[in-house]
Design a protein around this motif. Structure first.
Motif, short mmCIF file in Angstrom:
data_model
loop_
_atom_site.label_atom_id
_atom_site.label_comp_id
_atom_site.label_asym_id
_atom_site.label_seq_id
_atom_site.Cartn_x
_atom_site.Cartn_y
_atom_site.Cartn_z
N SER A 70 3.15 1.79 -3.24
CA SER A 70 2.35 2.26 -4.38
C SER A 70 1.99 3.73 -4.25
O SER A 70 2.05 4.50 -5.21
N ALA A 71 1.62 4.16 -3.02
CA ALA A 71 1.22 5.55 -2.81
C ALA A 71 2.40 6.50 -2.98
O ALA A 71 2.27 7.58 -3.60
N GLU B 209 -7.29 2.54 3.07
CA GLU B 209 -7.30 1.09 3.27
C GLU B 209 -7.86 0.72 4.63
O GLU B 209 -7.88 -0.47 4.99
N ALA C 245 0.87 11.54 1.60
CA ALA C 245 0.52 10.38 0.78
C ALA C 245 0.36 9.13 1.65
O ALA C 245 -0.55 8.30 1.44
N ASN D 87 -3.01 9.42 3.63
CA ASN D 87 -4.18 9.20 2.77
C ASN D 87 -4.30 7.73 2.37
O ASN D 87 -5.40 7.18 2.29
N ALA D 88 -3.15 7.09 2.09
CA ALA D 88 -3.18 5.68 1.69
C ALA D 88 -3.66 4.80 2.84
O ALA D 88 -4.47 3.88 2.65
N VAL E 241 0.83 -1.21 0.00
CA VAL E 241 0.00 0.00 0.00
C VAL E 241 0.86 1.26 0.00
O VAL E 241 0.66 2.20 -0.78
N ILE E 242 1.85 1.30 0.86
CA ILE E 242 2.67 2.50 1.01
C ILE E 242 3.59 2.69 -0.19
O ILE E 242 3.75 3.81 -0.70
#
Length: 431
Positions: free
Chosen positions: A355-356, A415, A407, A410-411, A352-353
């Motif tokens: 990608s963000a 999730e 970022a 928000n990510a 997740v992180i």
């Protein structure tokens, strides 16, 4: 001494009065006055016709370049046309009047008068530099006035005969004045030449910044060294005395100015090696950090992210550890720390992180993509860090880190991953 000068001045005044009276009663003198008036009228008419023509020919308009600069420089001398024309006419007329009348004192005085007017116009309308205007006002114009009345040679001789003694050193007042005027002009010319050469060298983008700085310093030393030697020659000082003075100065540097000498030599080494140069973001062992904005012979000037300037002696860059974060736009790696709650499936967090953070436009994929790592297990959270590469320096607070942290926040929120806060369990016991 004062009474002698008074007698001399009274003698000059009496002589001038006798000359003026003789001119008033002499037909030859009146003829020369008429010739002077004609020379003035012809010079004025010629300057009036030729001045606008030269202005149109020399005006470069909006053009730039060496030729345009020369034309613009020549354009400043147009106001001198009238007095110079009049001087040329009277210089030729002097020979004629001396051959016809056997004398030409009036025309000679008029010639010197027009030269004085040319000096005035030169100072008032041609010179633009404030220092040169000051020098012209208090040196050139008084000398032209004394020359006009035929007193310049006499005054110079008097000043040359006036000797000042300081122990075993003896020099005339004329030598002192000549040295002051020549020294002022030479060092002004040296300063102007240094500015011009420095501007030209710094405009050469193909040269490394360290090479440009080294060339500027070398030219500066050469220009002012040549000016100093030329001044010594003008003042009549034997250059062997300068060699002795240089030896004594070397001993003084070795004994009392060691730090200044060390910083000067360190500055030359820095410029030659080029390992740190203007524009680099550096950090020293002492904690100083910032962008090098200027390198001088004694110190480097660092500018911090909040605009403060730090002056760091050159010696510190040689004798201590220096971290150079930049090499004219190279990539650098940074990291951002964050935590998640223990209830989180931590196996999902890295993807997740990463990608963000990778979606941010300033984050690079080369030499490596963002990398999220598990750092440890805290009291209330699982601790992570994401490493990322950017092209440039994070030389100010929140330049890159703030956007990366936004970022990450928000990510995690998207999730449904909780960012924990400290929790405490209080156990109440009843006795």
């Amino acid at each position: 001494m004062n009474s002698q000068w008074v007698v001399t001045l009274m003698g000059w005044a009496q002589s001038a009065s006798d000359i003026a009276l003789g001119w008033l009663l002499s037909p030859a003198a009146w003829s020369q006055f008429i010739l002077l008036a004609l020379a003035y009228l012809l010079a004025r008419a010629g300057a009036k016709r030729l001045g606008p023509l030269l202005t149109r020919l020399l005006d470069p308009g909006q053009k730039d370049g060496l030729l345009a600069k020369l034309r613009r420089f020549s354009l400043g001398f147009v106001p001198l046309l009238m007095p110079l024309f009049a001087y040329a006419l009277t210089a030729g007329g002097e020979e004629v009047t001396r051959s016809v009348f056997g004398s030409g004192e009036v025309v000679a005085l008029g010639k010197r008068l027009f030269l004085f007017l040319a000096a005035q116009s030169f100072v008032r309308e041609v010179l633009t530099d404030s220092f040169l205007k000051l020098l012209g006002k208090y040196v050139l114009i008084p000398c032209a006035a004394l020359y006009m009345f035929g007193l310049l040679d006499l005054i110079l001789q008097r000043l040359d005969d006036s000797i000042i003694a300081l122990g075993n050193i003896r020099f005339s007042i004329l030598a002192l004045i000549r040295g002051l005027v020549a020294g002022s002009l030479l060092f002004w010319l040296g300063s102007w030449s240094n500015r011009q050469s420095a501007g030209y060298i710094k405009a050469q983008d193909e040269l490394r910044p360290a090479t440009r700085e080294l060339a500027v310093k070398a030219i500066e030393v050469a220009i002012f060294g040549a000016a100093f030697l030329l001044l010594m020659s003008i003042m009549g000082i034997d250059l062997t005395a300068v060699a002795v003075l240089g030896g004594a100065l070397g001993v003084g540097i070795g004994l009392g100015l060691q730090q200044i000498a060390a910083n000067f030599i360190s500055g030359i080494i820095l410029l030659i090696e080029g390992q740190t140069t203007v524009g680099d973001y550096v950090e020293l062992d002492g904690g100083e950090r910032g962008t090098i904005v200027k390198m001088t012979a004694r110190a480097c000037i660092l500018e911090t992210f909040d605009g403060k300037w730090i002056v760091v002696p050159n010696e510190h860059f040689i004798t201590s550890r220096v971290v150079n974060y930049s090499d004219q736009g190279s990539a650098n790696r940074y990291e951002a720390l964050f935590s998640v709650a223990y209830e989180t499936d931590i196996n999902r967090v890295p993807a997740v992180i990463e990608s963000a953070v990778a979606a941010l436009p300033f984050v690079l994929t080369d030499p490596d993509r963002p990398d999220c790592e598990l750092r440890g297990f805290g009291d209330s959270s699982v601790d992570f860090a994401v490493e990322y590469w950017v092209n440039g320096i994070d030389d100010g607070k929140n330049k890159y880190a703030s956007k990366v942290l936004f970022a990450i926040w928000n990510a995690l929120k998207a999730e449904g991953i909780e960012i924990p806060y400290p929790r405490r369990v209080i156990e109440m016991r009843h006795v």
